[in-house]
Design a protein around this motif. Sequence first.
Motif, PDB file in Angstrom:
ATOM      1  N   GLN A  27     -74.422  25.206  49.146  1.00 28.88           N
ATOM      2  CA  GLN A  27     -73.747  26.467  49.450  1.00 28.88           C
ATOM      3  C   GLN A  27     -72.235  26.272  49.561  1.00 28.88           C
ATOM      4  N   LEU A  28     -71.826  25.222  50.230  1.00 26.20           N
ATOM      5  CA  LEU A  28     -70.391  24.967  50.381  1.00 26.20           C
ATOM      6  C   LEU A  28     -69.751  24.658  49.024  1.00 26.20           C
ATOM      7  N   LEU A  29     -70.397  23.816  48.231  1.00 27.21           N
ATOM      8  CA  LEU A  29     -69.844  23.477  46.919  1.00 27.21           C
ATOM      9  C   LEU A  29     -69.796  24.715  46.017  1.00 27.21           C
ATOM     10  N   ALA A  30     -70.832  25.532  46.025  1.00 30.39           N
ATOM     11  CA  ALA A  30     -70.847  26.755  45.211  1.00 30.39           C
ATOM     12  C   ALA A  30     -69.707  27.692  45.615  1.00 30.39           C
ATOM     13  N   ARG A  31     -69.475  27.816  46.915  1.00 29.98           N
ATOM     14  CA  ARG A  31     -68.390  28.666  47.398  1.00 29.98           C
ATOM     15  C   ARG A  31     -67.039  28.150  46.912  1.00 29.98           C
ATOM     16  N   ARG A  32     -66.834  26.842  47.027  1.00 22.88           N
ATOM     17  CA  ARG A  32     -65.565  26.248  46.565  1.00 22.88           C
ATOM     18  C   ARG A  32     -65.398  26.384  45.056  1.00 22.88           C
ATOM     19  N   MET A  33     -66.474  26.187  44.294  1.00 25.70           N
ATOM     20  CA  MET A  33     -66.399  26.341  42.839  1.00 25.70           C
ATOM     21  C   MET A  33     -66.035  27.783  42.488  1.00 25.70           C
ATOM     22  N   ALA A  34     -66.687  28.750  43.137  1.00 26.94           N
ATOM     23  CA  ALA A  34     -66.411  30.155  42.857  1.00 26.94           C
ATOM     24  C   ALA A  34     -64.955  30.498  43.183  1.00 26.94           C
ATOM     25  N   GLU A  35     -64.459  30.003  44.310  1.00 27.59           N
ATOM     26  CA  GLU A  35     -63.064  30.270  44.690  1.00 27.59           C
ATOM     27  C   GLU A  35     -62.097  29.699  43.647  1.00 27.59           C
ATOM     28  N   ASP A  36     -62.324  28.463  43.255  1.00 25.71           N
ATOM     29  CA  ASP A  36     -61.422  27.817  42.297  1.00 25.71           C
ATOM     30  C   ASP A  36     -61.514  28.466  40.921  1.00 25.71           C
ATOM     31  N   LEU A  37     -62.714  28.779  40.476  1.00 26.92           N
ATOM     32  CA  LEU A  37     -62.868  29.425  39.172  1.00 26.92           C
ATOM     33  C   LEU A  37     -62.273  30.829  39.182  1.00 26.92           C
ATOM     34  N   ASP A  38     -62.418  31.536  40.288  1.00 22.22           N
ATOM     35  CA  ASP A  38     -61.855  32.883  40.407  1.00 22.22           C
ATOM     36  C   ASP A  38     -60.332  32.850  40.280  1.00 22.22           C
TER      37      ASP A  38
ATOM     38  N   VAL B 196     -60.603  20.961  34.587  1.00 20.80           N
ATOM     39  CA  VAL B 196     -61.312  20.014  35.435  1.00 20.80           C
ATOM     40  C   VAL B 196     -61.150  20.473  36.877  1.00 20.80           C
ATOM     41  N   LEU B 197     -62.263  20.674  37.545  1.00 20.24           N
ATOM     42  CA  LEU B 197     -62.244  20.992  38.973  1.00 20.24           C
ATOM     43  C   LEU B 197     -62.626  19.729  39.722  1.00 20.24           C
ATOM     44  N   ASP B 198     -61.652  19.068  40.306  1.00 18.66           N
ATOM     45  CA  ASP B 198     -61.955  17.883  41.104  1.00 18.66           C
ATOM     46  C   ASP B 198     -62.218  18.343  42.525  1.00 18.66           C
ATOM     47  N   LEU B 199     -63.487  18.515  42.834  1.00 21.03           N
ATOM     48  CA  LEU B 199     -63.893  18.942  44.170  1.00 21.03           C
ATOM     49  C   LEU B 199     -64.439  17.766  44.976  1.00 21.03           C
TER      50      LEU B 199
END
Length: 134
Positions: A113-124, A85-88
């Motif tokens: 764009q901001l949410l996509a960047r945060r999702m990519a960082e967390d998933l990475d 679970v990614l609670d963003l």
Amino acid sequence: QDPCATADGRETAATRVLEDLRGLLHYAQRRNVRVTFVLPPAPFGTPAEADLVRDPAAVGAYATALGPALTAFRQKLAAAGLPDVLDLSEAFPSDGRGLFSDVYGHLSDAGNQLLARRMAEDLDRQLPPAPRPD
């Protein structure tokens, strides 16, 4: 009246959504598919909400009910201990200005764009390290 306007209604809604997520997780696990649930930010209770509401009477009850409903759901989700679970929900600056296109939580281009960047960082961060070449 919105069902999420009462504590009992919020509890019922949060329980139903959590059970739906458990069902999706079970379905994916049976098929050996990894699922990540993302809880995105919402404008409710932020200065962004005030900027977006052109007719407070039209969305007032909706926004008033959803803020506490989302808080109740986040608490229930955290307590459930579901994997992946990614609670963003807190990923945006506290005012949220310019990141939403409407009061219902749809994101603007900048918000996407901001949410996509945060999702990519967390998933990475969740990925195992890549094997090193010999």
